[in-house]
Motif scaffolding. Sequence first.
Motif, short mmCIF file in Angstrom:
data_model
loop_
_atom_site.label_atom_id
_atom_site.label_comp_id
_atom_site.label_asym_id
_atom_site.label_seq_id
_atom_site.Cartn_x
_atom_site.Cartn_y
_atom_site.Cartn_z
N GLY A 72 -0.48 -10.29 60.57
CA GLY A 72 0.36 -10.83 59.57
C GLY A 72 -0.16 -10.74 58.51
N SER A 73 -1.23 -10.13 58.10
CA SER A 73 -2.26 -10.31 56.84
C SER A 73 -1.24 -9.14 55.57
N VAL A 74 -1.24 -9.05 54.14
CA VAL A 74 -1.12 -7.55 53.44
C VAL A 74 -2.24 -7.67 53.27
N THR A 81 -12.90 -0.69 50.03
CA THR A 81 -12.71 -1.65 51.75
C THR A 81 -11.40 -2.84 51.50
N TRP A 82 -11.37 -2.80 52.87
CA TRP A 82 -10.18 -3.91 53.67
C TRP A 82 -10.09 -4.95 52.51
N MET A 83 -8.86 -5.56 51.66
CA MET A 83 -8.87 -7.20 51.35
C MET A 83 -7.67 -7.72 52.03
N PHE A 84 -7.82 -9.08 52.55
CA PHE A 84 -6.64 -8.92 52.95
C PHE A 84 -6.31 -10.63 52.73
N LEU A 85 -4.86 -10.86 52.42
CA LEU A 85 -4.19 -11.03 51.15
C LEU A 85 -3.03 -12.64 52.83
N GLU A 86 -3.43 -13.54 52.97
CA GLU A 86 -2.28 -14.32 53.65
C GLU A 86 -0.85 -15.31 53.57
N PRO A 87 0.79 -14.27 53.24
CA PRO A 87 1.75 -14.72 53.12
C PRO A 87 1.94 -15.24 53.16
N ARG A 88 3.07 -16.38 52.30
CA ARG A 88 3.13 -17.73 52.45
C ARG A 88 4.58 -17.54 52.20
N ALA A 89 5.09 -18.24 52.66
CA ALA A 89 6.75 -18.46 52.80
C ALA A 89 7.21 -18.01 51.38
N GLY A 90 7.92 -17.24 51.27
CA GLY A 90 8.94 -17.04 50.30
C GLY A 90 8.63 -15.18 49.69
N TRP A 91 8.04 -15.10 49.70
CA TRP A 91 7.06 -13.74 49.81
C TRP A 91 7.87 -12.90 49.78
N ALA A 96 8.32 0.19 52.60
CA ALA A 96 9.10 1.91 51.99
C ALA A 96 8.90 2.74 53.85
N ALA A 97 8.67 2.32 54.22
CA ALA A 97 9.16 3.42 55.72
C ALA A 97 10.37 2.85 56.43
N GLU A 98 10.54 1.79 56.32
CA GLU A 98 12.24 0.89 56.43
C GLU A 98 12.97 1.18 55.66
N ALA A 99 12.74 1.94 53.78
CA ALA A 99 13.31 1.44 52.55
C ALA A 99 14.34 -0.16 52.88
N ALA A 100 13.05 -1.24 53.62
CA ALA A 100 14.34 -2.64 53.34
C ALA A 100 13.68 -3.66 52.58
N LEU A 101 13.36 -4.29 52.54
CA LEU A 101 12.44 -6.28 51.53
C LEU A 101 13.10 -6.30 52.36
N LEU A 102 11.62 -7.15 52.76
CA LEU A 102 11.30 -7.83 53.74
C LEU A 102 10.92 -9.51 52.90
N VAL A 103 11.17 -10.62 53.49
CA VAL A 103 11.14 -11.60 53.06
C VAL A 103 10.18 -12.50 54.33
N HIS A 104 8.76 -13.47 54.01
CA HIS A 104 8.44 -14.25 54.46
C HIS A 104 9.27 -15.44 54.71
N ASP A 105 9.26 -15.31 56.19
CA ASP A 105 10.11 -17.26 55.87
C ASP A 105 8.64 -18.05 56.49
N GLY A 106 7.53 -17.81 56.09
CA GLY A 106 6.98 -18.98 56.24
C GLY A 106 5.71 -19.21 57.70
N THR A 107 6.33 -18.03 59.02
CA THR A 107 5.98 -18.39 60.27
C THR A 107 6.10 -17.32 61.22
N GLY A 108 6.33 -16.42 60.65
CA GLY A 108 5.84 -14.46 61.08
C GLY A 108 6.30 -13.38 60.48
#
Length: 108
Positions: A72-74, A81-91, A96-108
């Motif tokens: 669930g992280s970015v 090295t890998w850095m992990f960022l925890e998304p928050r609601a509204g991000w 690119a793989a799906e050519a789609a805009l994703l919006v994090h709803d705060g749960t998944g």
Amino acid sequence: MPDTTDRLALPYILAEQAQKHVSHNEALVRLDALVHLAVADRDRSEPPPEPAGGDRHLVAAEASGAWAGHAGSVAVWQDGTWMFLEPRAGWRAWCAAEAALLVHDGTG
């Protein structure tokens, strides 16, 4: 006063802090990864074999290897090295793989 900002968890430079450039540089790295967020994909459960600097992915469930425990992280490949960022609601992130805009709803 908290050590980081509320929305992006950017580190504050604290008055008594030594090596203030470290906090400043960490904030720049996070901003570079998050502003106009675009990810390559969101179905990987392990890192690609040869990431390039700045590569970003949304870590899928059942994460393994260097991504274990970060589902669930970015995931951002930065400075070798890998850095992990925890998304928050509204991000929002462009996938690119799906050519789609994703919006994090705060749960998944």
